[in-house]
Design an enzyme around this catalytic site. Structure first.
Site, PDB file in Angstrom:
ATOM      1  N   ASN A 227      52.656  51.404  37.672  1.00 48.89           N
ATOM      2  CA  ASN A 227      51.516  50.913  36.914  1.00 48.89           C
ATOM      3  C   ASN A 227      50.590  50.095  37.812  1.00 48.89           C
ATOM      4  OD1 ASN A 227      49.882  49.105  35.295  1.00 48.89           O
ATOM      5  ND2 ASN A 227      51.119  49.636  33.526  1.00 48.89           N
TER       6      ASN A 227
ATOM      7  N   ILE B 200      49.793  53.709  32.090  1.00 48.45           N
ATOM      8  CA  ILE B 200      48.432  53.168  31.968  1.00 48.45           C
ATOM      9  C   ILE B 200      48.359  52.284  30.715  1.00 48.45           C
ATOM     10  CG2 ILE B 200      45.979  53.726  31.797  1.00 48.45           C
ATOM     11  CD1 ILE B 200      46.535  56.423  33.060  1.00 48.45           C
ATOM     12  N   ASP B 201      48.160  50.981  30.930  1.00 46.13           N
ATOM     13  CA  ASP B 201      48.011  50.029  29.832  1.00 46.13           C
ATOM     14  C   ASP B 201      46.526  49.868  29.523  1.00 46.13           C
ATOM     15  OD1 ASP B 201      50.749  49.643  29.843  1.00 46.13           O
ATOM     16  OD2 ASP B 201      50.639  47.938  31.222  1.00 46.13           O
ATOM     17  N   VAL B 202      46.165  50.030  28.248  1.00 41.72           N
ATOM     18  CA  VAL B 202      44.750  50.076  27.866  1.00 41.72           C
ATOM     19  C   VAL B 202      44.469  49.094  26.729  1.00 41.72           C
ATOM     20  CG1 VAL B 202      42.886  51.568  27.025  1.00 41.72           C
ATOM     21  CG2 VAL B 202      44.642  52.511  28.516  1.00 41.72           C
TER      22      VAL B 202
ATOM     23  N   TYR C 218      44.319  47.877  32.157  1.00 40.41           N
ATOM     24  CA  TYR C 218      44.844  46.581  32.612  1.00 40.41           C
ATOM     25  C   TYR C 218      46.087  46.816  33.461  1.00 40.41           C
ATOM     26  CZ  TYR C 218      41.964  43.644  29.525  1.00 40.41           C
ATOM     27  OH  TYR C 218      40.931  42.990  28.923  1.00 40.41           O
TER      28      TYR C 218
END
Length: 256
Positions: A105, A131-133, A144
């Site tokens: 990540n 993928i942190d959104v 993020y």
């Protein structure tokens, strides 16, 4: 009629050698011991299991290899791990303890070449990019990193296309605003990403029912679904109880 049941993946968060669950990436609640959870999920014949160390990047440290070795030796199903993955050497060591797939990540954003190198060395099927959104005040999506602490300015669709181009075999898309809320996935986000890339997209963040799984797959075109709270909490007071749907129930709901 669907040809096969999509993978249904519990995501377990590691912190200080314990299991935790967050809400919107905040307020981690202690769930229990990782090994006990693995044993329960073994009995439930889970499709796949994902562990994410939520403080490794913040603390700028490597994975806890000793704990990972213990988890992998107990785990009877395919296992993925993310957290503190900063180099090819770390990936090699994680795989050597018995983990099948590695999730990158923070370092994927800071050093995209790692995706390329890792996929060439270990094969695309081994490399997941997580993928942190999160939405901003104007409803615009942004990627993020650093356990949701750091804005990147990246558009998630553009970033998803980039990680596919660099050789990632799978994308785990996690809607931070939905995390732990059990009110459903961000279906628009999942569909947008799924329709933009050709590699499998795993939906995460917000599942509270099997119907949420089905909607993510059938309406938003996710290849697989992941959840945390759904598998570890029971009832409106969120009592800790590790569960997993029966195979026949999933078969009926997914209609395959």
């Amino acid at each position: 009629m669907m040809r096969s049941k999509p993978r249904v993946i519990p995501v377990l968060l590691l912190k200080n050698a314990g299991l935790y669950k967050t809400e919107k990436f905040k307020n981690p609640k202690y769930i229990g011991d990782p090994i006990n959870a693995v044993k329960i999920f073994n009995d439930k014949e889970v499709d796949e299991l994902a562990f994410l160390d939520i403080t490794a990047s913040q603390e700028n440290r490597e994975p806890n290899f000793e704990m990972l070795r213990d988890i992998a030796s107990e785990c009877f199903m395919p296992l993925s791990y993310g957290g503190g993955i900063r180099s090819v050497d770390i990936i090699r060591e994680v795989l050597n303890v018995g983990v099948e797939k590695v999730s990158i990540n923070t370092e994927a954003v800071r050093n995209p070449d790692l995706i390329t190198q890792a996929s060439q060395i270990f094969g695309s099927s081994t490399i997941i990019v997580s993928i942190d959104v999160k939405k901003n005040l104007f409803g615009k999506y942004q990627v993020y990193i650093n356990d949701g602490q750091e804005k990147t300015g990246l558009n998630p669709v553009d970033w998803a296309k980039e990680v596919e181009k660099r050789g990632a075999g799978e994308i785990l898309i996690n809607a931070m605003d939905n995390d732990g809320m059990m009110q459903g996935y961000d279906y628009h986000l999942i569909k947008t990403i799924s329709n933009s890339v050709g590699i499998p997209v795993v939906a995460a963040g917000g599942a509270g029912s099997i119907q949420h799984f089905v909607k993510a797959v059938k309406d938003s075109h996710a290849s697989a679904v992941a959840a945390g709270a759904f598998f570890v909490f029971q009832g409106k007071h969120k009592a800790v109880l590790i569960t997993y749907p029966d195979y026949e129930v999933l078969k009926k709901e997914f209609n395959y």
